[in-house]
Enzyme design. Structure first.
Site, PDB file in Angstrom:
ATOM      1  N   GLU A 175      -9.890   3.025  -5.173  1.00 20.22           N
ATOM      2  CA  GLU A 175      -9.548   4.394  -4.779  1.00 20.22           C
ATOM      3  C   GLU A 175      -8.424   4.997  -5.631  1.00 20.22           C
ATOM      4  O   GLU A 175      -7.437   5.516  -5.112  1.00 20.22           O
ATOM      5  CB  GLU A 175      -9.161   4.434  -3.292  1.00 20.22           C
ATOM      6  CG  GLU A 175     -10.303   4.035  -2.371  1.00 20.22           C
ATOM      7  CD  GLU A 175      -9.917   4.091  -0.906  1.00 20.22           C
ATOM      8  OE1 GLU A 175     -10.784   4.459  -0.089  1.00 20.22           O
ATOM      9  OE2 GLU A 175      -8.768   3.748  -0.574  1.00 20.22           O
ATOM     10  N   HIS A 209      -2.924   3.459  -4.940  1.00 20.08           N
ATOM     11  CA  HIS A 209      -2.232   3.114  -3.685  1.00 20.08           C
ATOM     12  C   HIS A 209      -0.773   2.767  -3.973  1.00 20.08           C
ATOM     13  O   HIS A 209      -0.241   1.775  -3.471  1.00 20.08           O
ATOM     14  CB  HIS A 209      -2.944   1.961  -2.977  1.00 20.08           C
ATOM     15  CG  HIS A 209      -4.227   2.352  -2.321  1.00 20.08           C
ATOM     16  ND1 HIS A 209      -4.295   3.053  -1.150  1.00 20.08           N
ATOM     17  CD2 HIS A 209      -5.521   2.163  -2.707  1.00 20.08           C
ATOM     18  CE1 HIS A 209      -5.563   3.267  -0.809  1.00 20.08           C
ATOM     19  NE2 HIS A 209      -6.336   2.749  -1.749  1.00 20.08           N
ATOM     20  N   ASP A 236       0.864  -1.180   0.000  1.00 21.78           N
ATOM     21  CA  ASP A 236       0.000   0.000   0.000  1.00 21.78           C
ATOM     22  C   ASP A 236       0.898   1.227   0.000  1.00 21.78           C
ATOM     23  O   ASP A 236       2.135   1.113  -0.067  1.00 21.78           O
ATOM     24  CB  ASP A 236      -0.946   0.005   1.203  1.00 21.78           C
ATOM     25  CG  ASP A 236      -2.310   0.604   0.852  1.00 21.78           C
ATOM     26  OD1 ASP A 236      -2.333   1.780   0.445  1.00 21.78           O
ATOM     27  OD2 ASP A 236      -3.318  -0.096   0.969  1.00 21.78           O
TER      28      ASP A 236
END
Length: 794
Positions: free
Chosen positions: A315, A251, A199
């Site tokens: 995202e 990410h 991440d």
């Protein structure tokens, strides 16, 4: 007759209160079919018990079974023969299969206990492993002996994908802690470890082809290939699959630090320490990006044998794509209409790479696109509507919304979370003789946009019903509508935020009050609407399409989780998620679940070695600077960590929403919910409905008195450590609350009343006590409020 001491807050759940179909055996998840003989009996065990296995090799599972029996009984088991003549436990496996668990592994089993011993029959080793856990749950140390009840169990899971996500990227998790969670998963019959390895804040997977990932973007905290293979071996022996996740194309901050040339905007980049959705994103127009992806997939496929590989995909902040002229020209040249289409282009190429390495793609909601093949699997964090649409379009999906265990929530909330999207059953159809009123609301949050929408309450001949419309989401039915007076109404609804209870005043066409999200109060405002909003209907796949729903996963994201509190966050709550994924849909009685959950809490501490209690005690000892932590344990009965994302958002407001924010508060040591407060709610409700319920009145008095007596000792400990001083006002508020509670419990028991002025004065005290302090909530405010309402002179 064999009795089971399944206690909840000191009360035995009587047989009259037992749920159907779940019963009084300490089993979780509840099996598909449980049959007790008419003449109930028990198989008494002793230290000479033996185990035989036929049909397949269970590896070290038999040794582990015997070791855990020894832990549960306190015995030193006598050595058994290699092939015992009359084994106590016989395990018969119909066919030999590869020990590597797969998505379609057969986990069915039959377990019979009678006077002749224990017989386990399973088609494969995986069913046998599940049966062993059921058997261990059944062992009871009674008043006279250790025994197993006579029973016949036929069992199989409702869903094949029953997972748990562990996030090693944001906060590193040592190997021994991961292995312990795998033991817990196996005990709960969860069968997929979703291992989040990369991440923005860290890259934890040692790549041979791209070594700078761990050299520059891991702080030296990562797993070698051999260590990851060791986890796979450990999980495989327990019938648990391991699905790794590397996040692409978003990410990607850790990738940006090590290989900025792969990112869509020039560096330099530094290690990202803050939480949130960040800008670095892979450049989908570069061949080097796909060479990188090929290397990652190749290396992971060599370590993780599972047919699925998780590519994240969630995202994606497309700012860098929009600001990069070359990427925008590439999109025009390839007729890619928007960033979603560009991500789909990236995923199509990634899917080809995965197929080359015999892997199937798993990703979050955002990867869903009709250009991708039906072989992909969508994991939904956006909810049942998104999942329902996936299923309707013929794609397979699993649910994580409502199973986020990093959010402190009541276990009941997770337990009610149904995988299959549910319809409204006509609750929003307004008949001619119905009377409806609709209200808008705005609920500001501590971080992010306000939550907005409307709710509608409908009065019919049969009583009140209602529904709520959150902007951008489908309509939901509301429950437990209660008018507390002519102008104040409350109801409940499960939302993506958790159990949500509006407590609102409606007067002069204005709406005031608060939404209780979990246990945290969020003030709201609004106004009356002239008409009922149209709303959006839930997306409900038909029976055939529901076959595309493969199950779900509990998620433990690590912004607020470090290894020393890992077990506190997961156990025993994860058993409720496991039951929702394993057991029949109609196994849903909450009180019965909590009774069995407490049995699991005890059993996993002894038999499985989970550390939810020892971790809490270690935190309390550190905070108290002494091993005499009883005052902190008693105080914890009244408290809960602030629920939903309240704690994260408070950290954000304070500028502490980052990787180095210490997770060392009293709040970090608390369980997600207080079992004592949950029981107090029941006692208060019983006393209000029956003032002669002396047992409930006495139970409440006992708890309030205990809290009062604890005040001086707790205050003394709060002076021992600067990290504990912040809860000094909390201790004082609990003391005040206990005094109020004692008075109100006595008043309700003798059916006394208070005038409006005094009720308002006490309510003001309770409102103050309900405020969040040092990220904790005095949850005991709510049973006391129940008592207060009962003192109003009707």
């Amino acid at each position: 007759m064999l009795r089971y001491n399944l206690l909840t807050a000191g009360l035995l759940l009587g047989s009259s209160a037992l749920a159907a179909p779940a019963g009084d055996l300490p089993l979780m998840p509840w099996p598909a079919h449980v049959e007790r003989p008419t003449t109930q009996g028990a198989l008494v065990l002793n230290d000479k018990l033996s185990v035989s296995v036929s049909g397949d090799d269970l590896g070290d599972a038999v040794d582990r079974l015997r070791q855990r029996i020894a832990l549960q009984t306190g015995w030193t088991l006598q050595p058994q023969a290699v092939n015992p003549d009359k084994p106590t436990i016989r395990i018969a496996i119909a066919k030999k299969v590869n020990p590597q668990p797969l998505p379609d592994s057969d986990e069915r089993y039959t377990l019979t206990v009678d006077a002749n011993g224990v017989n386990i029959a399973a088609n494969t080793r995986f069913g046998a492993l599940r049966a062993i856990e059921t058997l261990l749950q059944l062992i009871q140390n009674g008043a006279e002996n250790t025994s197993l009840p006579w029973v016949k169990i036929e069992d199989a899971p409702r869903f094949p994908w029953r997972g748990l996500l562990l996030d090693s990227a944001r906060h590193f998790i040592p190997l021994e802690d991961i292995k312990r969670q795998i033991d817990g998963m196996a005990a709960a019959k969860l069968n997929v470890l979703h291992w989040h390895l990369t991440d923005d804040q860290g890259w934890r997977f040692a790549s041979k082809r791209y070594p700078k990932l761990t050299q520059l973007a891991s702080d030296g905290l990562f797993y070698t290939s051999d260590q990851m293979r060791d986890i796979v071996r450990y999980a495989t022996a327990r019938g648990v699959r391991v699905v790794p996740e590397i996040d692409m194309p978003g990410h990607a901050s850790a990738i940006a630090v090590a290989y900025p040339e792969l990112i869509s905007a020039p560096g330099p980049y530094e290690m990202e320490r803050h939480w949130g959705v960040l800008k670095p994103v892979l450049d989908p127009t570069k061949e080097a990006t796909y060479a990188f992806a090929e290397a990652m997939v190749s290396e992971l496929a060599a370590i993780f044998p599972d047919p699925y590989l998780h590519i994240g995909g969630d995202e994606v902040d497309d700012t860098q794509w929009k600001e990069n002229k070359a990427i925008q020209q590439f999109m025009r040249d390839n007729k890619l209409a928007d960033s979603h289409a560009l991500q789909a282009y990236f995923n199509r190429k990634l899917e080809t790479i995965l197929e080359k390495h015999h892997r199937q793609m798993v990703g979050w909601d955002e990867i869903y696109h009709p250009d991708l093949p039906k072989s992909i699997l969508i994991q939904s964090w956006q909810g049942q509507d998104a999942l329902g649409e996936v299923a309707k379009q013929g794609y397979k999906g699993i649910l994580s919304t409502g199973f986020y265990l990093d959010q402190p929530q009541s276990t009941a909330y997770h337990y009610r979370n149904e995988i299959v999207p549910q319809g409204l059953n006509g609750v929003d159809i307004i008949a001619d003789n119905d009377s409806a009123q609709s209200w808008t609301f705005t609920m500001p949050r501590l971080k992010g946009k306000p939550v907005e929408g409307s709710f509608t309450l409908v009065k019919a001949v049969s009583g009140w019903r209602g529904f709520i419309d959150f902007n951008g989401k489908s309509r939901r039915a509301v429950n437990n509508i209660e008018w507390r007076d002519d102008n104040q109404v409350t109801f409940t609804v499960d939302t993506w935020m958790g159990e949500t209870r509006p407590v609102v005043n409606v007067a002069d066409d204005k709406l005031t009050g608060y939404f209780l999200v979990g246990n945290a109060r969020y003030p709201i405002s609004g106004a009356r609407l002239d008409d009922v909003p149209k709303g959006t209907q839930p997306v409900v796949p038909d029976a055939d399409q529901q076959a595309n729903l493969m199950g779900g996963e509990a998620a433990l994201w690590a912004e607020n989780v470090v290894a020393p509190v890992l077990d506190i966050k997961l156990w025993p709550r994860a058993f409720a998620v496991a039951e929702r994924l394993w057991s029949a849909q109609d196994v849903k009685d909450v009180d019965n679940m909590y009774t069995r959950l407490q049995a699991m809490d005890t059993w996993t501490t002894v038999s499985v070695g989970l550390q939810q209690h020892s971790q809490q005690q270690a935190y309390f000892i550190r905070l108290a600077n002494t091993t005499e932590t009883l005052p902190l344990q008693i105080l914890a009965q009244a408290l809960e960590p602030a629920q939903y994302y309240t704690r994260q958002h408070l950290k954000f407001q304070a500028g502490n929403y980052h990787q180095f924010e210490p997770l060392n508060r009293y709040a970090d040591a608390l369980s997600a919910e207080s079992n004592t407060v949950r029981q107090m709610n029941k006692w208060a409700e019983r006393l209000v409905s029956d003032a002669e319920d002396t047992e409930s009145a006495e139970a409440l008095r006992h708890v309030f008195t205990r809290w009062q007596s604890n005040t001086s000792d707790a205050l003394a400990l709060s002076d021992n450590n600067y990290q504990l001083k912040a809860i000094k006002p909390v201790i004082q508020e609990v003391d005040k609350l206990a005094s109020i509670g004692l008075r109100l419990a006595d008043l309700v028991a003798r059916q006394g009343t208070l005038d409006d002025k005094e009720i308002a004065s006490i309510q003001k005290e309770l409102d103050k006590a309900a405020e969040i302090q040092d990220e904790v909530v005095i949850a005991a405010v709510y049973p006391v409020e129940t008592l207060l309402r009962a003192t109003r002179n009707q």
